[in-house]
Design a protein around this motif. Sequence first.
Motif, PDB file in Angstrom:
ATOM      1  N   GLU A 205       0.725  -1.279  -0.203  1.00 61.90           N
ATOM      2  CA  GLU A 205       0.101   0.055   0.109  1.00 61.90           C
ATOM      3  C   GLU A 205       0.847   1.208  -0.062  1.00 61.90           C
ATOM      4  OE1 GLU A 205      -3.848  -1.796   2.556  1.00 61.90           O
ATOM      5  OE2 GLU A 205      -2.193  -0.830   3.480  1.00 61.90           O
ATOM      6  N   ALA A 206       1.756   1.218   0.654  1.00 58.96           N
ATOM      7  CA  ALA A 206       2.924   2.584   0.752  1.00 58.96           C
ATOM      8  C   ALA A 206       3.420   2.695  -0.575  1.00 58.96           C
ATOM      9  CB  ALA A 206       3.825   2.173   1.635  1.00 58.96           C
ATOM     10  N   ALA A 207       3.859   1.479  -1.219  1.00 58.59           N
ATOM     11  CA  ALA A 207       4.494   1.615  -2.801  1.00 58.59           C
ATOM     12  C   ALA A 207       3.422   2.026  -3.527  1.00 58.59           C
ATOM     13  CB  ALA A 207       5.014   0.406  -3.014  1.00 58.59           C
ATOM     14  N   ALA A 208       2.136   1.853  -3.737  1.00 56.49           N
ATOM     15  CA  ALA A 208       1.155   1.969  -4.364  1.00 56.49           C
ATOM     16  C   ALA A 208       0.587   3.639  -4.237  1.00 56.49           C
ATOM     17  CB  ALA A 208      -0.047   1.286  -4.097  1.00 56.49           C
ATOM     18  N   ASN A 209       0.998   4.258  -3.400  1.00 58.58           N
ATOM     19  CA  ASN A 209       0.400   5.600  -3.170  1.00 58.58           C
ATOM     20  C   ASN A 209       1.406   6.511  -3.752  1.00 58.58           C
ATOM     21  OD1 ASN A 209       0.731   8.281  -1.329  1.00 58.58           O
ATOM     22  ND2 ASN A 209      -1.273   7.410  -1.105  1.00 58.58           N
ATOM     23  N   LYS A 210       1.071   7.473  -4.524  1.00 58.78           N
ATOM     24  CA  LYS A 210       2.209   8.329  -5.251  1.00 58.78           C
ATOM     25  C   LYS A 210       2.965   9.136  -4.555  1.00 58.78           C
ATOM     26  CE  LYS A 210      -0.065   8.541  -9.766  1.00 58.78           C
ATOM     27  NZ  LYS A 210      -0.808   9.421 -11.096  1.00 58.78           N
ATOM     28  N   GLN A 211       2.183   9.569  -3.399  1.00 58.68           N
ATOM     29  CA  GLN A 211       3.051  10.614  -2.355  1.00 58.68           C
ATOM     30  C   GLN A 211       4.102   9.769  -1.534  1.00 58.68           C
ATOM     31  OE1 GLN A 211      -0.902  12.849  -0.743  1.00 58.68           O
ATOM     32  NE2 GLN A 211       1.116  14.207  -0.242  1.00 58.68           N
ATOM     33  N   SER A 212       3.694   8.737  -1.040  1.00 59.54           N
ATOM     34  CA  SER A 212       4.683   7.774  -0.077  1.00 59.54           C
ATOM     35  C   SER A 212       5.462   7.044  -0.901  1.00 59.54           C
ATOM     36  CB  SER A 212       3.684   6.672   0.710  1.00 59.54           C
ATOM     37  OG  SER A 212       3.328   5.920  -0.313  1.00 59.54           O
ATOM     38  N   ARG A 213       5.302   6.963  -2.227  1.00 62.48           N
ATOM     39  CA  ARG A 213       6.392   6.137  -3.190  1.00 62.48           C
ATOM     40  C   ARG A 213       7.713   7.372  -3.576  1.00 62.48           C
ATOM     41  NH1 ARG A 213       4.595   4.602  -9.141  1.00 62.48           N
ATOM     42  NH2 ARG A 213       2.877   3.833  -7.877  1.00 62.48           N
ATOM     43  N   LEU A 214       7.065   8.369  -3.608  1.00 61.24           N
ATOM     44  CA  LEU A 214       8.266   9.508  -3.832  1.00 61.24           C
ATOM     45  C   LEU A 214       9.017   9.587  -2.225  1.00 61.24           C
ATOM     46  CD1 LEU A 214       9.774  11.691  -5.276  1.00 61.24           C
ATOM     47  CD2 LEU A 214       7.827  13.333  -4.320  1.00 61.24           C
ATOM     48  N   CYS A 215       8.270   9.448  -1.235  1.00 61.52           N
ATOM     49  CA  CYS A 215       9.049   9.481   0.096  1.00 61.52           C
ATOM     50  C   CYS A 215      10.195   8.241   0.147  1.00 61.52           C
ATOM     51  CB  CYS A 215       8.039   9.484   1.121  1.00 61.52           C
ATOM     52  SG  CYS A 215       6.964  11.121   1.500  1.00 61.52           S
ATOM     53  N   ILE A 216       9.656   7.132  -0.267  1.00 60.82           N
ATOM     54  CA  ILE A 216      10.361   5.910  -0.087  1.00 60.82           C
ATOM     55  C   ILE A 216      11.640   6.108  -0.924  1.00 60.82           C
ATOM     56  CG2 ILE A 216      10.312   3.518  -1.027  1.00 60.82           C
ATOM     57  CD1 ILE A 216       7.566   3.302  -0.131  1.00 60.82           C
ATOM     58  N   LEU A 217      11.357   6.668  -2.180  1.00 64.34           N
ATOM     59  CA  LEU A 217      12.523   6.820  -3.088  1.00 64.34           C
ATOM     60  C   LEU A 217      13.616   7.754  -2.455  1.00 64.34           C
ATOM     61  CD1 LEU A 217      13.893   6.273  -5.963  1.00 64.34           C
ATOM     62  CD2 LEU A 217      12.602   8.259  -6.469  1.00 64.34           C
ATOM     63  N   ARG A 218      13.180   8.833  -1.793  1.00 64.35           N
ATOM     64  CA  ARG A 218      14.130   9.615  -1.164  1.00 64.35           C
ATOM     65  C   ARG A 218      14.876   9.295   0.138  1.00 64.35           C
ATOM     66  NH1 ARG A 218      11.945  14.888  -3.226  1.00 64.35           N
ATOM     67  NH2 ARG A 218      12.158  14.505  -5.663  1.00 64.35           N
ATOM     68  N   ILE A 219      13.930   8.192   0.684  1.00 64.63           N
ATOM     69  CA  ILE A 219      14.665   7.587   2.077  1.00 64.63           C
ATOM     70  C   ILE A 219      15.596   6.700   1.398  1.00 64.63           C
ATOM     71  CG2 ILE A 219      14.489   6.042   3.666  1.00 64.63           C
ATOM     72  CD1 ILE A 219      11.244   7.138   4.061  1.00 64.63           C
ATOM     73  N   ILE A 220      15.476   5.947   0.407  1.00 67.82           N
ATOM     74  CA  ILE A 220      16.338   5.115  -0.311  1.00 67.82           C
ATOM     75  C   ILE A 220      17.536   5.876  -0.710  1.00 67.82           C
ATOM     76  CG2 ILE A 220      16.913   3.273  -2.040  1.00 67.82           C
ATOM     77  CD1 ILE A 220      14.045   2.457  -1.780  1.00 67.82           C
ATOM     78  N   LYS A 221      17.506   6.961  -1.509  1.00 67.79           N
ATOM     79  CA  LYS A 221      18.411   7.804  -2.126  1.00 67.79           C
ATOM     80  C   LYS A 221      19.617   8.431  -0.793  1.00 67.79           C
ATOM     81  CE  LYS A 221      20.678  10.352  -5.152  1.00 67.79           C
ATOM     82  NZ  LYS A 221      21.705   9.991  -5.841  1.00 67.79           N
ATOM     83  N   GLU A 222      18.856   8.847   0.187  1.00 65.63           N
ATOM     84  CA  GLU A 222      19.579   9.226   1.435  1.00 65.63           C
ATOM     85  C   GLU A 222      20.462   8.101   1.865  1.00 65.63           C
ATOM     86  OE1 GLU A 222      16.202  12.661   3.027  1.00 65.63           O
ATOM     87  OE2 GLU A 222      17.019  10.850   4.220  1.00 65.63           O
ATOM     88  N   CYS A 223      19.971   7.054   1.990  1.00 68.19           N
ATOM     89  CA  CYS A 223      20.710   5.874   2.493  1.00 68.19           C
ATOM     90  C   CYS A 223      21.912   5.626   1.484  1.00 68.19           C
ATOM     91  CB  CYS A 223      19.797   4.585   2.534  1.00 68.19           C
ATOM     92  SG  CYS A 223      18.555   4.615   3.927  1.00 68.19           S
ATOM     93  N   ILE A 224      21.843   5.313   0.075  1.00 66.76           N
ATOM     94  CA  ILE A 224      22.671   5.288  -0.696  1.00 66.76           C
ATOM     95  C   ILE A 224      23.771   6.200  -0.650  1.00 66.76           C
ATOM     96  CG2 ILE A 224      23.109   5.358  -3.308  1.00 66.76           C
ATOM     97  CD1 ILE A 224      20.312   3.998  -3.517  1.00 66.76           C
ATOM     98  N   ASP A 225      23.457   7.746  -0.450  1.00 65.42           N
ATOM     99  CA  ASP A 225      24.255   8.749  -0.707  1.00 65.42           C
ATOM    100  C   ASP A 225      25.363   8.557   0.756  1.00 65.42           C
ATOM    101  OD1 ASP A 225      23.467   9.652  -2.639  1.00 65.42           O
ATOM    102  OD2 ASP A 225      22.195  11.405  -1.929  1.00 65.42           O
ATOM    103  N   VAL A 226      24.507   8.250   1.953  1.00 66.91           N
ATOM    104  CA  VAL A 226      25.096   8.039   3.277  1.00 66.91           C
ATOM    105  C   VAL A 226      26.358   6.839   3.102  1.00 66.91           C
ATOM    106  CG1 VAL A 226      25.232   7.416   5.607  1.00 66.91           C
ATOM    107  CG2 VAL A 226      23.496   8.983   4.626  1.00 66.91           C
ATOM    108  N   THR A 227      25.928   5.651   2.484  1.00 68.41           N
ATOM    109  CA  THR A 227      26.925   4.576   2.441  1.00 68.41           C
ATOM    110  C   THR A 227      27.807   4.940   1.263  1.00 68.41           C
ATOM    111  OG1 THR A 227      25.456   3.645   0.530  1.00 68.41           O
ATOM    112  CG2 THR A 227      25.151   2.870   2.857  1.00 68.41           C
ATOM    113  N   LYS A 228      27.763   5.766   0.331  1.00 63.55           N
ATOM    114  CA  LYS A 228      28.749   6.036  -0.665  1.00 63.55           C
ATOM    115  C   LYS A 228      29.653   7.018   0.149  1.00 63.55           C
ATOM    116  CE  LYS A 228      26.324   6.306  -4.929  1.00 63.55           C
ATOM    117  NZ  LYS A 228      25.968   7.212  -6.001  1.00 63.55           N
ATOM    118  N   ALA A 229      29.371   8.043   1.101  1.00 68.98           N
ATOM    119  CA  ALA A 229      30.187   8.785   1.793  1.00 68.98           C
ATOM    120  C   ALA A 229      31.025   8.065   2.925  1.00 68.98           C
ATOM    121  CB  ALA A 229      29.275   9.884   2.509  1.00 68.98           C
TER     122      ALA A 229
END
Length: 337
Positions: A205-229
């Motif tokens: 349900e979280a993945a299906a909602n457009k607003q929350s899907r964007l939040c999920i994407l941004r959270i993942i992106k932050e995780c990736i950026d942290v691991t790179k650093a």
Amino acid sequence: MRTAILGAGSMGLVLGAYISKAKEQVDLIDINREHVEQLKKNGASIIGTIKMNVPVNAMTNDEVTGKYDLVFLMTKQMHNKSIIEDFLPHLNEDSVICTMQNGMPEPSVAQVIGDDRVVGCTIAWGATYTGPGVSELTSETDSLTFDIGTVTGKPNPKMNEIKRLLELMGPTTIVDNFAGARWAKLIINASFSGMSAVMGCTFGEAAANKQSRLCILRIIKECIDVTKALGIKIEPIQGQDVVKLIDYKDKITEMKSLFIIPIVIKKHNLLKASMLQDLEHGRKTEIDAMNGAVSYYGKKAGVPTPYNDKVVEIVHSIENGERTFSYDNLELFKGLK
């Protein structure tokens, strides 16, 4: 080898049922007396994507006797240090604890027994505790996988036995880069579990909602950026290279990543975050060990993590009774960059 599962809740019960079904020795230990009594009387009942009822050897913490060679630790990790200290009388000098929790649990366990006696394990499936003696497996049966390894990178003498027992349930991989495997699991915890707790819904349900899907994407992106650093290479999740799929660099690749998210989580659509289950029962969550961990390491690496910070803020406000889990909470993410 004498083996125990310490914390036979939603996921510990499922693993215990699989191991017991194979006629292997394993004791299921839990503080919930009503739950344990039901297990003693009627066995472990697993519903959901698989159905089975298996006799198990269950007991409360105060009923434990003797010592164990191997312990699968499946409690909430907030109190790891005190839990392990209390359990020390039941460990041999060479006993190994396999941490099967969310977040980054290995350091707190190693603080008590030492790095060389800790094997980490990430779990790629989920379950929901539905009542005494019953757990609902919410992931598809072809996604019941485990990754195991050590934080030191050195092999552990009990690694092969851990692998053998876990493979009674599903494919188990020994990984050299366990830090990368931990961060891969943390990405799922922070994004899908975080939004599940914020909204009061399943992963699907979280993945299906457009607003929350964007939040999920941004959270993942932050995780990736942290691991790179931090110089950490994220391991694949069930064969999927999350960084390659999600690490967008412009609007076009961001749109592609948004499209991919519901596909990536498809086998776990029915999964409800353990944090949401805690909130539903008025309990404190592991939010500080999940999104809070991303925020902590982000500050350490000098990487902003506004979406993870906001999830932590919202979940704490729900814990404190200031708001409830709801789709309305999506409004609180507006304006974040």
